[in-house]
Design a protein around this motif. Sequence first.
Motif, mmCIF file in Angstrom:
data_model
loop_
_atom_site.group_PDB
_atom_site.id
_atom_site.type_symbol
_atom_site.label_atom_id
_atom_site.label_comp_id
_atom_site.label_asym_id
_atom_site.label_seq_id
_atom_site.Cartn_x
_atom_site.Cartn_y
_atom_site.Cartn_z
ATOM 1 N N MET A 1 0.844 -1.174 0.000
ATOM 2 C CA MET A 1 0.000 0.000 0.000
ATOM 3 C C MET A 1 0.892 1.241 0.000
ATOM 4 S SD MET A 1 -2.697 1.476 2.796
ATOM 5 C CE MET A 1 -3.942 0.261 2.602
ATOM 6 N N ARG A 2 0.533 2.216 -0.774
ATOM 7 C CA ARG A 2 1.279 3.467 -0.872
ATOM 8 C C ARG A 2 0.682 4.511 0.065
ATOM 9 N NH1 ARG A 2 3.181 6.359 -6.329
ATOM 10 N NH2 ARG A 2 4.929 7.306 -5.292
ATOM 11 N N TYR A 3 1.527 5.128 0.866
ATOM 12 C CA TYR A 3 1.076 6.142 1.808
ATOM 13 C C TYR A 3 1.394 7.532 1.263
ATOM 14 C CZ TYR A 3 0.531 2.336 5.104
ATOM 15 O OH TYR A 3 0.132 1.195 5.713
ATOM 16 N N PRO A 4 0.631 8.542 1.651
ATOM 17 C CA PRO A 4 0.954 9.901 1.213
ATOM 18 C C PRO A 4 2.238 10.386 1.893
ATOM 19 C CG PRO A 4 -0.885 9.929 2.747
ATOM 20 C CD PRO A 4 -0.575 8.489 2.460
ATOM 21 N N LYS A 5 2.937 11.260 1.219
ATOM 22 C CA LYS A 5 4.140 11.860 1.817
ATOM 23 C C LYS A 5 3.711 12.861 2.871
ATOM 24 C CE LYS A 5 7.329 11.260 -1.944
ATOM 25 N NZ LYS A 5 8.354 10.450 -1.362
ATOM 26 N N ILE A 6 4.509 12.951 3.913
ATOM 27 C CA ILE A 6 4.208 13.878 5.006
ATOM 28 C C ILE A 6 5.249 14.981 5.016
ATOM 29 C CG2 ILE A 6 4.023 14.144 7.507
ATOM 30 C CD1 ILE A 6 3.083 11.217 7.585
ATOM 31 N N ILE A 32 5.813 8.062 12.912
ATOM 32 C CA ILE A 32 5.332 8.814 11.753
ATOM 33 C C ILE A 32 6.536 9.431 11.047
ATOM 34 C CG2 ILE A 32 3.908 10.756 10.988
ATOM 35 C CD1 ILE A 32 2.202 10.256 13.542
ATOM 36 N N ASP A 35 8.754 13.124 5.408
ATOM 37 C CA ASP A 35 9.374 13.037 4.085
ATOM 38 C C ASP A 35 9.952 14.362 3.617
ATOM 39 O OD1 ASP A 35 8.573 10.244 3.491
ATOM 40 O OD2 ASP A 35 6.560 11.086 3.628
#
Length: 100
Positions: A1-6, A32, A35
């Motif tokens: 699964m791809r997570y959004p960049k933070i 957490i 990025d």
Amino acid sequence: MRYPKIGLALGAGGLRGIAHVGVLQALKEEGIPIDLIAGTSIGSIVGALYACGMPPDEMAERTLALTEKQFIDIVIPRQGFIAGNRAEALVRLLTGGGGV
């Protein structure tokens, strides 16, 4: 699964810099990842130290010992009131020469 960049934006203000370190510590404890990081004034110094891999607890220890004279160099304005040379030197000192 791809997570959004933070991304994290850190603001100015000496005492706020200490709060930034606390936020970074809480994010680390919760696993957490950050990025992207950007900052202005003290936020840029905290962001640079974090980007260089300095842990938040060490950052807090080192930054609490600083005085304003170590990172502010007031100049006659052309583009702003602070030249930034001392801030750059401070980041170099705290990171062992890297980071800027």
